[in-house]
Write a protein that holds these residues in place. Structure first.
Motif, PDB file in Angstrom:
ATOM      1  N   ASP A   1       0.791  -1.228   0.000  1.00 19.33           N
ATOM      2  CA  ASP A   1       0.000   0.000   0.000  1.00 19.33           C
ATOM      3  C   ASP A   1       0.824   1.278   0.000  1.00 19.33           C
ATOM      4  O   ASP A   1       0.301   2.340  -0.333  1.00 19.33           O
ATOM      5  CB  ASP A   1      -0.917   0.020   1.228  1.00 19.33           C
ATOM      6  N   GLU A   2       2.080   1.213   0.409  1.00 24.01           N
ATOM      7  CA  GLU A   2       2.848   2.448   0.520  1.00 24.01           C
ATOM      8  C   GLU A   2       4.347   2.177   0.549  1.00 24.01           C
ATOM      9  O   GLU A   2       4.790   1.079   0.865  1.00 24.01           O
ATOM     10  CB  GLU A   2       2.451   3.200   1.801  1.00 24.01           C
TER      11      GLU A   2
ATOM     12  N   LYS B   1       9.103  10.869   3.681  1.00 28.47           N
ATOM     13  CA  LYS B   1       8.362  10.907   2.418  1.00 28.47           C
ATOM     14  C   LYS B   1       7.547   9.629   2.325  1.00 28.47           C
ATOM     15  O   LYS B   1       8.083   8.527   2.450  1.00 28.47           O
ATOM     16  CB  LYS B   1       9.310  11.003   1.227  1.00 28.47           C
ATOM     17  N   GLN B   2       6.257   9.772   2.094  1.00 25.67           N
ATOM     18  CA  GLN B   2       5.363   8.621   2.001  1.00 25.67           C
ATOM     19  C   GLN B   2       4.665   8.628   0.655  1.00 25.67           C
ATOM     20  O   GLN B   2       4.041   9.632   0.291  1.00 25.67           O
ATOM     21  CB  GLN B   2       4.320   8.654   3.133  1.00 25.67           C
TER      22      GLN B   2
ATOM     23  N   ILE C   1       1.734   6.834  -1.314  1.00 25.84           N
ATOM     24  CA  ILE C   1       0.576   5.974  -1.089  1.00 25.84           C
ATOM     25  C   ILE C   1       0.077   5.461  -2.432  1.00 25.84           C
ATOM     26  O   ILE C   1      -0.181   6.261  -3.336  1.00 25.84           O
ATOM     27  CB  ILE C   1      -0.533   6.750  -0.356  1.00 25.84           C
ATOM     28  N   ARG C   2      -0.092   4.179  -2.535  1.00 29.60           N
ATOM     29  CA  ARG C   2      -0.489   3.552  -3.791  1.00 29.60           C
ATOM     30  C   ARG C   2      -1.820   4.096  -4.261  1.00 29.60           C
ATOM     31  O   ARG C   2      -2.769   4.195  -3.489  1.00 29.60           O
ATOM     32  CB  ARG C   2      -0.579   2.045  -3.603  1.00 29.60           C
ATOM     33  N   ASN C   3      -1.867   4.451  -5.565  1.00 29.87           N
ATOM     34  CA  ASN C   3      -3.087   4.964  -6.199  1.00 29.87           C
ATOM     35  C   ASN C   3      -3.581   6.259  -5.578  1.00 29.87           C
ATOM     36  O   ASN C   3      -4.736   6.632  -5.787  1.00 29.87           O
ATOM     37  CB  ASN C   3      -4.225   3.931  -6.125  1.00 29.87           C
ATOM     38  N   ALA C   4      -2.743   6.925  -4.796  1.00 31.52           N
ATOM     39  CA  ALA C   4      -3.268   8.108  -4.111  1.00 31.52           C
ATOM     40  C   ALA C   4      -2.343   9.301  -4.231  1.00 31.52           C
ATOM     41  O   ALA C   4      -2.525  10.140  -5.092  1.00 31.52           O
ATOM     42  CB  ALA C   4      -3.568   7.794  -2.649  1.00 31.52           C
ATOM     43  N   ALA C   5      -1.352   9.407  -3.357  1.00 31.86           N
ATOM     44  CA  ALA C   5      -0.597  10.651  -3.296  1.00 31.86           C
ATOM     45  C   ALA C   5       0.786  10.397  -2.737  1.00 31.86           C
ATOM     46  O   ALA C   5       1.079   9.347  -2.169  1.00 31.86           O
ATOM     47  CB  ALA C   5      -1.337  11.651  -2.410  1.00 31.86           C
ATOM     48  N   VAL C   6       1.631  11.408  -2.924  1.00 32.97           N
ATOM     49  CA  VAL C   6       2.924  11.452  -2.259  1.00 32.97           C
ATOM     50  C   VAL C   6       2.839  12.572  -1.242  1.00 32.97           C
ATOM     51  O   VAL C   6       2.376  13.680  -1.556  1.00 32.97           O
ATOM     52  CB  VAL C   6       4.058  11.759  -3.263  1.00 32.97           C
ATOM     53  N   ARG C   7       3.220  12.286  -0.021  1.00 34.07           N
ATOM     54  CA  ARG C   7       3.169  13.364   0.956  1.00 34.07           C
ATOM     55  C   ARG C   7       4.470  13.430   1.750  1.00 34.07           C
ATOM     56  O   ARG C   7       5.105  12.411   2.005  1.00 34.07           O
ATOM     57  CB  ARG C   7       1.981  13.210   1.899  1.00 34.07           C
TER      58      ARG C   7
END
Lengths: 365, 118
Positions: A244-245, A273-274, A276-282
Motif C-alpha cells: 500500500d505504501e 516521504k510517504q 501511497i499507492r493509487n493516491a498521493a505522495v506526501r
C-alpha cells in the motif's frame, strides 16, 4: 459493568512494552547493551542491568528474578513486565475515568558463550472470535555478540533498531517516527558497539503470519557517536515498502548531559516521504525535545514536546504533544510513573485539545 | 491550499531533495493509508489481529470490509464512521488516544458524500 469492561479493552490501546531508559546512557557513561541482553537495548536486563536497578531503587531489595527467591543457572535469564494504569483521559468528548492493563509479558534468554537465544511471551488484545489470539510471541531471536570486539549479529523477530528507543510514551517519535509500538518484524541485524560509537544496520520483512504494526519490508540504519563523554550525536535512515505504501525517512538525534544539574537534553528530528499507492505522495516532518532532570538517584522527571506534520500540503493537521512523566523507582522491581499529556491539533486550531493524567504501576519480575 | 511559511520552507527542502508533495485526494486509498491506518490500526485496536469491535483498517481488504458496514455512501451524517469520529459521547468517541484533525474528518466526509467508492 459492560461499559467498564469495554473501557478496559478500549484503553488497551495505551499499551506499551518494556523498553529502555537512555537517560542512564550518558549519566552513567555506559551503553544500552551494558544493561540489556539485546544489543538493540531495551527489554530483559542482564546482571549489570540488575545491579543498576538495585542501585537506583529508593528502598533496598534483591533485584534478581523473583527477588532472588529462585537461583537461576548462570546461562539462564528470566524476567517479565507487568504494567497497569489509572487516571483521567479526554479523547475529545470530555474527561473520563480510566483503568486498564498495559503490559503482561514474560521473557527468557539462554546464553552459551557469545550466543544468546531470547524469547518473550505475553498478551495482547484478542480478536473476540479467536480467543487464542491473546497470546503474543512478540520477540524471539538468536544473537551472536563477540567477546573480544564490538561486533554482533542478531536474527529473528524484533523491532529494527531506529531512533531513541526509550520507554517514554514519546508518541510523536514512536508512532510516526519509524519505531511504532508492536512494530516487530523478522529482521537480520549487524551491529558494532563500543564505548564511543555504535552502528546498527537492520534488514527486515514484515511478519506475514502474525502481522505487527510494521507492514512493510525494508532496512534501517542507526549510528551514534560520543563527541565527548557527555554528548552524543546520531543519524538514522529507514525505508519500508508494502503493497500500500513506500516510506523513506531519516533524521538526527542529539543528546547532551550536564553532570552538575543532573540534566539530560535529547532532541530528534526527521523528514519523511510517504508514497501511497493509487493516491498521493506526501512529505512529513517530526521533531521531539525531551529534558530529563534527575531529582534524586531514584527519581527523575522528564518534560517533552513533540510535533508531527503528517502532510505539509495541509494546514491545521499537525499534532503536538506535551508530555510530563515523573518516574520513581521505589522498592526493588517496582516503579511508579505519574504521566500527563496535552495533545493539540494544528496548534489548537485544528480540532479539540485532549490529553490525560495517569498513574502507572510497573512491576519488573 | 494555504500554507504557512514554515511548511513552504519544508516543501522547498523536500522538493530540493527530490520529494514531491501533493494535496490529499478524498479517495479510499489515501484515507485508509494516511488517516485510518495510523490513527485506528494501532497495536491493540483495529488491526487484523485484534479486530476491535470486528473492524480492522491495517490492510486494504480488511478496511474495505469494515467500511462497507460503517459508511452510508452519499450520506455522511448517516454514517456510523462519522458519528464515532465526532460524537460527544465519551465512551464512543474515536480514536481512543487522540482525535483526528478537523481537516482529516472533512476529507472523510467529502469521500462519503461523493459515494464512498472503494
Amino acid at each position: 459493568m459492560k461499559n467498564v469492561v469495554l473501557q478496559l479493552f478500549v484503553l488497551v490501546g495505551f499499551v506499551r512494552v518494556a523498553s529502555a531508559y537512555p537517560q542512564y546512557q550518558l549519566s552513567r557513561e555506559t551503553t544500552c547493551t551494558s544493561c540489556h541482553v539485546s544489543t538493540g537495548g531495551g527489554g530483559l536486563l542482564d546482571s549489570m542491568g540488575e545491579a543498576t536497578a538495585s542501585d537506583i531503587n529508593q528502598f533496598p531489595g534483591d533485584p534478581r528474578f523473583l527477588h532472588g527467591a529462585v537461583d537461576l543457572p548462570s546461562w539462564l535469564l528470566v524476567g517479565g513486565d507487568f504494567r497497569a494504569a489509572t487516571g483521567m483521559s479526554d479523547r475529545g468528548a470530555g474527561p473520563a475515568f480510566v483503568v486498564f492493563p498495559m503490559q503482561m509479558e514474560l521473557a527468557a534468554a539462554v546464553t552459551k558463550g557469545p550466543v544468546t537465544v531470547m524469547a518473550t511471551a505475553g498478551t495482547i488484545r484478542p480478536d473476540e472470535d479467536k480467543p487464542a489470539s491473546i497470546l503474543l510471541l512478540r520477540e524471539h531471536w538468536l544473537q551472536w555478540k563477540s567477546e573480544s570486539s564490538g561486533w554482533s549479529v542478531r536474527a529473528g523477530r524484533f523491532a529494527p533498531v531506529y531512533g531513541q528507543r526509550n520507554a517514554e510514551h514519546n508518541w510523536v517519535s514512536r508512532r510516526y517516527g519509524g519505531a511504532p509500538l508492536y512494530g516487530e518484524t523478522y529482521s537480520a541485524q549487524l551491529a558494532w558497539i563500543d564505548d564511543t560509537f555504535e552502528a546498527h544496520v537492520t534488514g527486515f520483512v514484515a511478519d506475514r503470519w502474525f502481522p505487527s504494526a510494521e507492514r512493510g519490508d525494508g532496512a534501517a540504519l542507526y549510528a551514534e557517536t560520543r563527541l565527548r563523554s557527555d554528548t552524543a550525536v546520531g543519524v538514522m535512515a529507514r525505508f519500508a515498502a508494502s503493497h500500500d505504501e513506500h516510506r523513506s525517512q531519516g533524521g538526527v538525534v542529539v543528546k547532551r548531559w550536564w553532570e552538575g544539574p543532573r540534566l539530560l537534553l535529547a532532541a530528534e528530528g526527521q523528514l519523511v516521504k510517504q508514497s501511497i499507492r493509487n493516491a498521493a505522495v506526501r512529505s512529513q516532518w517530526l521533531g521531539q525535545l525531551v529534558a530529563t532532570k534527575f531529582l534524586s538517584n531514584s527519581m527523575f522527571l522528564d518534560v517533552g514536546i513533540g510535533h508531527f506534520e503528517p502532510n505539509v500540503a495541509m494546514e491545521h493537521v499537525g499534532r503536538t504533544a506535551v508530555d510530563v512523566n515523573l518516574h520513581w523507582f521505589t522498592w526493588s522491581h517496582l516503579e511508579l510513573i505519574a504521566s500527563a499529556r496535552a495533545h493539540l491539533l494544528g496548534l489548537g486550531s485544528g480540532g479539540p485539545t485532549t490529553g490525560y493524567g495517569l498513574l502507572q504501576v510497573h512491576y519488573r519480575l | 491550499m494555504h500554507m504557512n511559511y514554515g511548511n513552504r520552507a519544508l516543501i522547498a527542502l523536500a522538493l530540493g531533495s527530490g520529494c514531491a508533495t501533493e494535496a490529499p485526494p478524498p479517495t479510499f486509498d489515501y484515507i485508509r493509508t494516511a488517516i485510518l491506518a495510523p490513527s485506528c490500526a494501532t497495536s491493540a485496536c483495529h488491526t487484523e489481529r485484534s479486530r476491535a469491535e470486528g473492524f480492522a483498517f491495517d490492510t486494504r481488504e480488511a478496511a474495505d470490509e469494515a467500511l462497507a458496514g460503517l459508511v452510508a455512501p452519499g450520506d455522511p451524517d448517516g454514517s456510523w464512521l462519522m458519528d464515532v469520529l465526532t460524537t460527544d459521547d465519551k465512551e464512543r468517541r474515536m480514536p481512543v488516544d487522540a482525535p483526528l484533525a478537523d481537516e482529516e474528518i472533512e476529507l472523510i466526509r467529502q469521500w462519503i458524500l461523493a459515494g464512498a467508492q472503494r
